[in-house]
Design a protein around this motif. Structure first.
Motif, PDB file in Angstrom:
ATOM      1  N   ILE A 107       0.836  -1.201   0.000  1.00  0.00           N
ATOM      2  CA  ILE A 107       0.000   0.000   0.000  1.00  0.00           C
ATOM      3  C   ILE A 107       0.873   1.255   0.000  1.00  0.00           C
ATOM      4  O   ILE A 107       0.564   2.240  -0.684  1.00  0.00           O
ATOM      5  CB  ILE A 107      -0.970  -0.015   1.196  1.00  0.00           C
ATOM      6  CG1 ILE A 107      -2.010  -1.123   0.982  1.00  0.00           C
ATOM      7  CG2 ILE A 107      -1.645   1.324   1.384  1.00  0.00           C
ATOM      8  CD1 ILE A 107      -2.888  -1.383   2.178  1.00  0.00           C
ATOM      9  N   MET A 108       1.994   1.225   0.727  1.00  0.00           N
ATOM     10  CA  MET A 108       2.911   2.370   0.727  1.00  0.00           C
ATOM     11  C   MET A 108       3.498   2.606  -0.662  1.00  0.00           C
ATOM     12  O   MET A 108       3.657   3.757  -1.088  1.00  0.00           O
ATOM     13  CB  MET A 108       4.044   2.145   1.740  1.00  0.00           C
ATOM     14  CG  MET A 108       3.596   2.077   3.172  1.00  0.00           C
ATOM     15  SD  MET A 108       3.550   3.629   4.010  1.00  0.00           S
ATOM     16  CE  MET A 108       5.212   4.166   3.954  1.00  0.00           C
ATOM     17  N   MET A 109       3.826   1.520  -1.391  1.00  0.00           N
ATOM     18  CA  MET A 109       4.341   1.687  -2.762  1.00  0.00           C
ATOM     19  C   MET A 109       3.300   2.364  -3.644  1.00  0.00           C
ATOM     20  O   MET A 109       3.623   3.273  -4.421  1.00  0.00           O
ATOM     21  CB  MET A 109       4.722   0.324  -3.357  1.00  0.00           C
ATOM     22  CG  MET A 109       6.013  -0.241  -2.831  1.00  0.00           C
ATOM     23  SD  MET A 109       6.571  -1.694  -3.736  1.00  0.00           S
ATOM     24  CE  MET A 109       5.359  -2.904  -3.252  1.00  0.00           C
ATOM     25  N   ALA A 110       2.051   1.922  -3.526  1.00  0.00           N
ATOM     26  CA  ALA A 110       0.987   2.525  -4.320  1.00  0.00           C
ATOM     27  C   ALA A 110       0.794   3.995  -3.947  1.00  0.00           C
ATOM     28  O   ALA A 110       0.603   4.848  -4.824  1.00  0.00           O
ATOM     29  CB  ALA A 110      -0.316   1.749  -4.132  1.00  0.00           C
ATOM     30  N   GLN A 111       0.883   4.309  -2.651  1.00  0.00           N
ATOM     31  CA  GLN A 111       0.732   5.695  -2.221  1.00  0.00           C
ATOM     32  C   GLN A 111       1.893   6.567  -2.708  1.00  0.00           C
ATOM     33  O   GLN A 111       1.692   7.711  -3.111  1.00  0.00           O
ATOM     34  CB  GLN A 111       0.629   5.767  -0.700  1.00  0.00           C
ATOM     35  CG  GLN A 111      -0.697   5.310  -0.163  1.00  0.00           C
ATOM     36  CD  GLN A 111      -0.762   5.359   1.345  1.00  0.00           C
ATOM     37  OE1 GLN A 111       0.265   5.383   2.019  1.00  0.00           O
ATOM     38  NE2 GLN A 111      -1.969   5.364   1.878  1.00  0.00           N
ATOM     39  N   GLN A 114       1.320   7.246  -6.335  1.00  0.00           N
ATOM     40  CA  GLN A 114       0.248   8.233  -6.467  1.00  0.00           C
ATOM     41  C   GLN A 114       0.731   9.618  -6.061  1.00  0.00           C
ATOM     42  O   GLN A 114       0.368  10.607  -6.681  1.00  0.00           O
ATOM     43  CB  GLN A 114      -0.967   7.827  -5.621  1.00  0.00           C
ATOM     44  CG  GLN A 114      -2.176   8.706  -5.818  1.00  0.00           C
ATOM     45  CD  GLN A 114      -2.682   8.686  -7.239  1.00  0.00           C
ATOM     46  OE1 GLN A 114      -2.772   7.640  -7.860  1.00  0.00           O
ATOM     47  NE2 GLN A 114      -2.997   9.853  -7.772  1.00  0.00           N
ATOM     48  N   GLN A 115       1.592   9.668  -5.058  1.00  0.00           N
ATOM     49  CA  GLN A 115       2.168  10.949  -4.631  1.00  0.00           C
ATOM     50  C   GLN A 115       3.026  11.549  -5.749  1.00  0.00           C
ATOM     51  O   GLN A 115       2.999  12.759  -5.986  1.00  0.00           O
ATOM     52  CB  GLN A 115       2.986  10.738  -3.363  1.00  0.00           C
ATOM     53  CG  GLN A 115       3.477  11.994  -2.716  1.00  0.00           C
ATOM     54  CD  GLN A 115       4.245  11.680  -1.442  1.00  0.00           C
ATOM     55  OE1 GLN A 115       4.849  10.621  -1.295  1.00  0.00           O
ATOM     56  NE2 GLN A 115       4.234  12.619  -0.509  1.00  0.00           N
ATOM     57  N   ILE A 117       2.594  11.021  -8.953  1.00  0.00           N
ATOM     58  CA  ILE A 117       1.648  11.479  -9.978  1.00  0.00           C
ATOM     59  C   ILE A 117       1.041  12.819  -9.563  1.00  0.00           C
ATOM     60  O   ILE A 117       0.940  13.745 -10.377  1.00  0.00           O
ATOM     61  CB  ILE A 117       0.551  10.417 -10.213  1.00  0.00           C
ATOM     62  CG1 ILE A 117       1.139   9.195 -10.897  1.00  0.00           C
ATOM     63  CG2 ILE A 117      -0.590  10.991 -11.041  1.00  0.00           C
ATOM     64  CD1 ILE A 117       0.185   8.016 -10.983  1.00  0.00           C
ATOM     65  N   ASP A 118       0.652  12.940  -8.291  1.00  0.00           N
ATOM     66  CA  ASP A 118       0.069  14.195  -7.800  1.00  0.00           C
ATOM     67  C   ASP A 118       1.076  15.334  -7.858  1.00  0.00           C
ATOM     68  O   ASP A 118       0.729  16.468  -8.194  1.00  0.00           O
ATOM     69  CB  ASP A 118      -0.445  14.022  -6.369  1.00  0.00           C
ATOM     70  CG  ASP A 118      -1.636  13.082  -6.286  1.00  0.00           C
ATOM     71  OD1 ASP A 118      -2.263  12.813  -7.322  1.00  0.00           O
ATOM     72  OD2 ASP A 118      -1.927  12.601  -5.168  1.00  0.00           O
ATOM     73  N   ARG A 119       2.347  15.042  -7.520  1.00  0.00           N
ATOM     74  CA  ARG A 119       3.388  16.072  -7.562  1.00  0.00           C
ATOM     75  C   ARG A 119       3.591  16.561  -9.002  1.00  0.00           C
ATOM     76  O   ARG A 119       3.703  17.757  -9.247  1.00  0.00           O
ATOM     77  CB  ARG A 119       4.692  15.527  -6.999  1.00  0.00           C
ATOM     78  CG  ARG A 119       5.765  16.594  -6.834  1.00  0.00           C
ATOM     79  CD  ARG A 119       7.043  16.047  -6.228  1.00  0.00           C
ATOM     80  NE  ARG A 119       6.823  15.454  -4.915  1.00  0.00           N
ATOM     81  CZ  ARG A 119       7.002  14.166  -4.634  1.00  0.00           C
ATOM     82  NH1 ARG A 119       7.421  13.330  -5.561  1.00  0.00           N
ATOM     83  NH2 ARG A 119       6.786  13.705  -3.419  1.00  0.00           N
ATOM     84  N   ALA A 120       3.619  15.620  -9.953  1.00  0.00           N
ATOM     85  CA  ALA A 120       3.775  16.001 -11.362  1.00  0.00           C
ATOM     86  C   ALA A 120       2.578  16.816 -11.843  1.00  0.00           C
ATOM     87  O   ALA A 120       2.745  17.798 -12.575  1.00  0.00           O
ATOM     88  CB  ALA A 120       3.964  14.755 -12.222  1.00  0.00           C
ATOM     89  N   ALA A 121       1.382  16.434 -11.402  1.00  0.00           N
ATOM     90  CA  ALA A 121       0.184  17.184 -11.792  1.00  0.00           C
ATOM     91  C   ALA A 121       0.204  18.590 -11.193  1.00  0.00           C
ATOM     92  O   ALA A 121      -0.167  19.566 -11.864  1.00  0.00           O
ATOM     93  CB  ALA A 121      -1.068  16.436 -11.354  1.00  0.00           C
TER      94      ALA A 121
END
Length: 192
Positions: A107-111, A114-115, A117-121
């Motif tokens: 779950i930490m890897m997935a987070q 996702q983090q 991806i959010d930073r790039a966005a």
């Protein structure tokens, strides 16, 4: 009839802002060609981590796990089947510990992904905001230039009209820019 497009006035923008605007335009074109969230770019581990995190973070998983745990406990307490894990359910605790030990890092890897991806966005949004600000500044400069041109054209038109009126004799200019209407004798009544 189409009007010729005026060049965008750039004298108000600094060179660094113009360079940044051009870089942002190139970046926008490149991002249109490549989708940041494409599934093809993910490794097998990233895809597995996303699916596990999506499944473990759902009510479906919680309900299924709760039902299985309840069945485990009921079967071991009532002894319908031979006791394979008598109370205090050490084997069940071991299984849940293994599940937690592997679930947390996945779950930490997935987070983390996702983090990223959010930073790039967020970075992309910041660049878009800067670009929008520079584009708005360019539009303001263009509007100011158009307004100045319109004022010059209107001033020339007023000057030409006043010259036409002076030549035709309908308007007399007193030399100070004040126009006085001339009165013709036809429209006047004789005074008594």
């Amino acid at each position: 009839m189409t009007t010729p497009s005026l060049p965008i006035p750039r004298e108000g923008l600094h060179a660094a802002e113009l360079t940044l605007l051009e870089e942002l335009r190139k970046l926008r074109r490149k991002l249109r060609q490549k989708d940041l969230t494409a599934e093809d770019d993910l490794t097998l581990g990233q895809r597995v981590a996303d699916r596990v995190a999506a499944n473990m973070g759902s009510w479906r998983f919680i309900i299924i796990q709760s039902v299985l745990l309840s069945i485990w406990v009921v079967l071991n307490i009532t002894a319908w089947i031979r006791h394979w894990d008598p109370y205090p359910f050490i084997l069940l605790n071991l299984a849940l510990s293994f599940q937690a030990a592997y679930a947390a890092p996945i779950i930490m890897m997935a987070q983390n992904r996702q983090q990223d991806i959010d930073r790039a966005a967020a970075e992309n949004d910041y660049k878009i905001n800067i670009k929008a600000e520079l584009e708005i500044e360019l539009l303001h400069q263009k509007l100011d230039q158009l307004r100045e041109q319109e004022v010059v054209q209107l001033s020339l038109a007023v000057k030409e009209l006043s010259e036409l009126l002076n030549r035709s004799g309908l308007c007399n200019d007193d030399g100070n820019g004040n126009a006085a209407r001339s009165t013709s004798r036809r429209g006047k009544r004789p005074s008594a």
